[in-house]
Design a protein around this motif. Structure first.
Motif: not given
Length: 212
Positions: A192-201
C-alpha cells in the motif's frame, strides 16, 4: 462547524492505492494536529484519524474492489470508519446499503463530505458501538483498528460476537503490533502506498483477514 473545519484544513485527493476514490485528506500531519489540539482537549475528542487514508483501510478497500462479490447487494457496516474510506469503497463496488460508525463527530462530517465527493449514499451511526450488540447487517468491515492494545482487544471481542451471529467480518491491518491473528484467516496481502508522516515507510505491506 466540523465540515467547515475539514474543508479549510484538508483538500480532496485521490486515495494512493485506489485513485478512483477521492477523500478530503491532510497534506501534513503536524499542522492539523496542532490546529485541532485546543478543541480536542476541550471536548475529549480523538486525534484527526479521519484526515488520512490509513494503510489497513486502503488494503481492505482495495480488496473490495478486487472481490465485489463479498459485499454485492449486502448490508454493510464500516466500524470505526474514520474518513469513511472502507464504507465508500463498499458502496462504490456494489453493497446494498452501508452504515458507517465512529465516536468522533469530525468523522461524521468527513464521511458526509467524502460520500458526496464519490457520489455514494452512506448512513452514519455515532457513538461507541463496542458496548452494544452487533448490528443487524450481513458484513462488518474494519480497517486499521489495532493500533492500541486495549482498542484491539475491545474491537476483536465485538467482532467475534458479530461472527457468532453469522455476520461476515473482514479486517484490514498493516501488521500492527497488537493485531491478534488467532482465529483469523489471511485472504489477501497488498503493498500500500502511504504517507511517510503517518507510517514508517512510503509503501507498507498490509493484509486483509477474515474472522473465522
Amino acid at each position: 462547524m466540523h465540515a467547515d473545519f475539514i474543508r479549510a484544513h484538508t483538500r480532496p485527493l485521490p486515495v494512493p492505492s485506489l485513485p478512483d476514490i477521492t477523500l478530503y485528506q491532510a497534506d501534513e500531519v503536524t499542522p492539523l494536529w496542532l490546529m485541532t489540539e485546543a478543541e480536542l482537549s476541550q471536548h475529549n475528542l480523538s486525534p484527526p484519524f479521519w484526515a488520512f487514508a490509513w494503510a489497513g483501510g486502503q488494503a481492505l478497500a482495495l480488496h473490495l474492489k478486487h472481490h465485489p462479490e463479498l459485499i454485492a447487494g449486502k448490508r454493510v457496516f464500516d466500524l470505526a470508519c474514520g474518513s469513511g474510506l472502507v464504507g465508500i469503497a463498499a458502496a462504490t463496488y456494489g453493497a446494498g446499503s452501508v452504515t458507517a460508525n465512529d465516536i468522533d463527530p469530525f468523522s461524521e462530517a468527513a464521511v458526509v463530505l467524502n460520500a458526496a465527493l464519490n457520489g455514494v449514499a452512506i448512513a452514519f451511526e455515532s457513538g461507541d458501538r463496542l458496548s452494544a450488540l452487533p448490528p443487524d447487517v450481513d458484513v462488518i468491515l474494519a480497517g486499521d483498528i489495532c493500533y492500541e492494545r486495549a482498542m484491539a482487544d475491545a474491537m476483536l471481542t465485538f467482532l467475534r460476537a458479530a461472527r457468532a451471529k453469522g455476520i461476515d467480518v473482514y479486517v484490514g491491518d498493516p501488521h500492527r503490533s497488537y493485531f491478534p491473528s488467532e482465529g483469523m484467516e489471511r485472504v489477501a496481502r497488498y503493498d500500500i502506498a502511504t504517507n511517510t508522516e503517518i507510517e514508517d515507510r512510503a509503501v507498507k505491506a498490509a493484509s486483509v483477514w477474515r474472522l473465522i
